[in-house]
Scaffold this motif. Structure first.
Motif, PDB file in Angstrom:
ATOM      1  N   GLU B 157      17.228  15.298 -25.731  1.00 31.90           N
ATOM      2  CA  GLU B 157      17.499  15.893 -24.407  1.00 31.90           C
ATOM      3  C   GLU B 157      18.617  16.936 -24.469  1.00 31.90           C
ATOM      4  OE1 GLU B 157      16.774  12.839 -20.784  1.00 31.90           O
ATOM      5  OE2 GLU B 157      18.239  12.161 -22.274  1.00 31.90           O
ATOM      6  N   LYS B 158      19.628  16.610 -25.279  1.00 27.16           N
ATOM      7  CA  LYS B 158      20.789  17.490 -25.409  1.00 27.16           C
ATOM      8  C   LYS B 158      20.418  18.837 -26.045  1.00 27.16           C
ATOM      9  CE  LYS B 158      25.423  16.719 -27.093  1.00 27.16           C
ATOM     10  NZ  LYS B 158      26.546  16.708 -26.253  1.00 27.16           N
ATOM     11  N   ARG B 159      19.420  18.811 -26.917  1.00 29.04           N
ATOM     12  CA  ARG B 159      19.074  19.984 -27.709  1.00 29.04           C
ATOM     13  C   ARG B 159      17.939  20.835 -27.143  1.00 29.04           C
ATOM     14  NH1 ARG B 159      20.494  22.730 -32.544  1.00 29.04           N
ATOM     15  NH2 ARG B 159      22.273  21.629 -33.420  1.00 29.04           N
ATOM     16  N   VAL B 160      17.022  20.192 -26.429  1.00 29.77           N
ATOM     17  CA  VAL B 160      15.796  20.886 -26.035  1.00 29.77           C
ATOM     18  C   VAL B 160      16.019  21.665 -24.728  1.00 29.77           C
ATOM     19  CG1 VAL B 160      13.459  20.423 -25.168  1.00 29.77           C
ATOM     20  CG2 VAL B 160      14.267  19.310 -27.245  1.00 29.77           C
ATOM     21  N   PRO B 161      15.520  22.905 -24.618  1.00 34.17           N
ATOM     22  CA  PRO B 161      15.677  23.639 -23.362  1.00 34.17           C
ATOM     23  C   PRO B 161      15.004  22.878 -22.214  1.00 34.17           C
ATOM     24  CG  PRO B 161      14.713  25.035 -25.093  1.00 34.17           C
ATOM     25  CD  PRO B 161      14.752  23.644 -25.622  1.00 34.17           C
ATOM     26  N   PRO B 162      15.647  22.844 -21.028  1.00 33.11           N
ATOM     27  CA  PRO B 162      15.123  22.043 -19.909  1.00 33.11           C
ATOM     28  C   PRO B 162      13.639  22.299 -19.623  1.00 33.11           C
ATOM     29  CG  PRO B 162      17.247  22.981 -19.340  1.00 33.11           C
ATOM     30  CD  PRO B 162      16.902  23.525 -20.688  1.00 33.11           C
ATOM     31  N   ALA B 163      13.217  23.538 -19.731  1.00 27.93           N
ATOM     32  CA  ALA B 163      11.827  23.871 -19.416  1.00 27.93           C
ATOM     33  C   ALA B 163      10.834  23.166 -20.341  1.00 27.93           C
ATOM     34  CB  ALA B 163      11.626  25.385 -19.493  1.00 27.93           C
ATOM     35  N   PHE B 164      11.301  22.780 -21.518  1.00 28.03           N
ATOM     36  CA  PHE B 164      10.403  22.144 -22.494  1.00 28.03           C
ATOM     37  C   PHE B 164      10.671  20.644 -22.644  1.00 28.03           C
ATOM     38  CE2 PHE B 164      10.232  26.599 -23.629  1.00 28.03           C
ATOM     39  CZ  PHE B 164       8.876  26.784 -23.867  1.00 28.03           C
ATOM     40  N   LEU B 165      11.541  20.108 -21.773  1.00 29.65           N
ATOM     41  CA  LEU B 165      11.930  18.719 -21.939  1.00 29.65           C
ATOM     42  C   LEU B 165      10.752  17.760 -21.740  1.00 29.65           C
ATOM     43  CD1 LEU B 165      14.157  16.760 -22.610  1.00 29.65           C
ATOM     44  CD2 LEU B 165      14.777  16.674 -20.195  1.00 29.65           C
ATOM     45  N   ASN B 168       8.489  17.793 -24.705  1.00 30.29           N
ATOM     46  CA  ASN B 168       9.095  17.144 -25.865  1.00 30.29           C
ATOM     47  C   ASN B 168       9.226  15.635 -25.681  1.00 30.29           C
ATOM     48  OD1 ASN B 168       9.824  19.097 -28.098  1.00 30.29           O
ATOM     49  ND2 ASN B 168      10.578  20.205 -26.312  1.00 30.29           N
TER      50      ASN B 168
END
Lengths: 379, 188
Positions: B157-165, B168
């Motif tokens: 969650e910390k690493r992935v851009p919000p739009a792709f959360l 992922n």
């Protein structure tokens, strides 16, 4: 307690530079150092500093020297091929006696060599890369935290002694992401160049008779009030050229002495488990991490090994290495090159000790096992 | 002896293995309060060159950060599998993309091998090939049990851009479920 972070060596050099007061960075990107300009291109504007990418390494290093002249704490970073290009400007900083921090994230060479792979093959370049008699200071951190603290120390020494200082890291340390807990900024000792207390018309940048061996140098706030000349030519106290035999000789000797004469302040080294050791390992930089693990594993196997690790690699710790030469029968020198500091160890120990080596220039780190195998072989 | 676990994620540049390794290391540091390192190795090619990320998780500070005694080896490419498998311990867990890596019999005898079409699954079942690394992270978490899956996901969650959360998250959970299924097939 400070907060745990995950950072790599390049980011730590960058953050430490800012903490040390660096407000001018000039460079040209090159693997494996590129995260330094990448990081500072964001951070410098945030702290009111200047970030500039130039057309090449020569221009960027000259700009860093110029910024130092204008009173800024300045830094440039590169890797072997770029550091080769910067040598002219580094020599200029030596002669003008300007503080400058040069980061060399070492990779395989000569020439473009191994862009993404580790080496320690530029340690002699750091010492003798620029021409002419000169002394240099270079530090080689082993760990992430030390990369931070040694960068601060590099700036402090550059300012205190008005000299270029190298930070020698490498491709492994630069890209190693790991846990770090940075010291509280209020606990850091930050040294700034001494400021002239005389009125501008009485100030000369090399007036050692009046000011001592490292004369004051105006900072960026005072720079506009103090007009003074500097040049790459041998100079007198005013900064204008001279060929006067006595003046040149005194100046050349003083430029070396201002470093060697303050060796106690500049030197830094670690004795790791050397007290009861039968076998000494000489290692520095990231390669010392492999040697440290090897020492620990050797002790588990009943071999009393220890490590001597210079952190300030230039000036070379001659006295300490000579002592080891007297007190030990055998030493293993290990470095990620085909033998460079080895010459210094041999010179300092003057044949008093049997020296074996673990050297490697293959673009990969030397493993603890290789050092351990050598220990078993020589004992 | 203190907790010490070594992983290696190998593949070709562009697959996201470096990031996958960084996520594992970050999960260990931020959410398990451990020491961890991630060391990437790559070539001058931006995409297509052999890459590996070595990850070490420990209770103690880590000095030598290259993995030399590997407990878990992930490979998404045959050439890098061959190149970087050498440091894997006997009995280690090995996960490969079954569409891209052939595991020789002698390797199967040494290691606990799991095979699955990771990249195909990311592309057709999760819906985007870029999630292959997060699918791998989910599988790694379940197969290794090296830390809690919740904590690994927090690092995702910390690493992935919000739009792709969301995408992922789907990949991560699918990875965990696939790994559970593969373990069940082996009776684990």
């Amino acid at each position: 307690m400070s907060k745990a972070q995950i950072m790599n060596g390049n980011e730590l050099v960058s953050e430490a530079a800012i903490a040390a007061g660096c407000r001018f960075y000039a460079g040209y990107p090159i693997t494996p150092s590129s995260e330094i300009p990448e990081h500072l291109s964001k951070r410098m504007p945030e702290v009111g500093g200047v970030f500039m990418q130039f057309e090449d390494e020569i221009a960027s290093c000259m700009a860093a020297v110029g910024a130092s002249y204008a009173g800024y704490k300045s830094m440039t970073a590169s890797s072997g091929p770029g550091i080769s290009l910067k040598q002219e400007a580094i020599g200029l900083a030596c002669m003008m006696e300007l503080p400058l921090v040069v980061v060399n994230v070492m990779r395989g060479g000569p020439s473009t060599g191994l862009p993404t792979r580790v080496s320690q093959a530029d340690v002699m370049q750091a010492r003798w890369g620029t021409h002419g008699d000169h002394m240099i200071i270079a530090v080689a951190p082993e760990t992430l935290l030390e990369t931070y603290t040694e960068t601060i120390r590099a700036f402090n020494m550059a300012e205190k002694y008005r000299t270029p200082v190298y930070i020698l890291t490498d491709a492994v340390l630069a890209h190693l992401n790991g846990r770090v807990e940075l010291p509280d900024p209020s606990t850091l000792e930050i040294i700034d160049r001494t400021q002239p207390s005389v009125p501008p018309e009485e100030y000369n940048p090399y007036d050692v008779e009046r000011f001592g061996e490292v004369p004051p140098l105006p900072n960026k706030e005072k720079f506009h009030d103090y007009r003074f000349h500097m040049t790459g030519l041998n100079k007198d106290k005013t900064g204008f050229p001279t060929v006067n035999k006595e003046a040149v000789e005194a100046d050349e000797e003083r430029m070396i002495r201002k470093i060697t004469g303050n060796i106690k302040d500049i030197e830094s080294f670690e004795y790791y488990k050397m007290d009861d050791a039968q076998l000494a390992i000489f290692a520095y930089g990231t390669n010392a991490a492999a040697a440290r693990v090897a020492v620990d594993e050797a002790r588990e196997a009943g071999i009393k090994a220890g490590m001597f690790r210079p952190i300030t690699v230039w000036p070379f710790p001659e006295k300490q290495v000579a002592e080891i030469g007297k007190n030990f029968d055998k030493m293993i020198v290990t470095e990620i090159n085909l033998g460079q500091m080895l010459y210094e160890v041999e010179r300092a120990t003057k044949g008093s000790i049997e020296i074996s080596t673990v050297l490697q220039a293959a673009g990969v780190p030397i493993r603890p096992q290789q050092i351990l195998d050598k220990m078993k072989e020589v004992l | 002896m203190a907790f010490h676990y070594e992983l290696r994620f190998a593949g070709i540049g562009g697959q996201g293995n470096m990031l996958a390794g960084a996520i594992i290391a970050e999960a260990a540091i931020f959410f398990e309060n451990k020491y961890a390192t991630q060391v990437p190795t790559y070539t001058s090619q931006v995409r297509g060159g052999p890459t590996k990320a070595d990850i070490i998780i420990s209770d103690e500070p880590i000095y030598f950060a290259e993995s030399t005694h590997i407990n878990f080896f992930l490979a998404l490419d045959q050439r890098t599998y061959n190149l970087y498998k050498g440091d894997t311990l006997d009995g280690a867990i090995v996960l490969v993309d079954s569409g891209l890596v052939n595991v020789p019999d002698e390797d199967r005898a040494k290691w606990d091998v799991y095979e699955y079409p990771i990249i195909r699954t990311a592309k057709y079942e999760v819906g985007n090939v870029i999630t292959a690394n997060i699918l791998s992270v989910g599988m790694t978490g379940e197969l290794t049990q090296v830390m809690s899956l919740d904590n690994i996901f927090k690092a995702v969650e910390k690493r992935v851009p919000p739009a792709f959360l969301e995408l992922n998250e789907k990949a991560f959970k699918m990875g965990v479920d696939i790994a559970k299924k593969l373990k069940a097939e082996k009776g684990k």
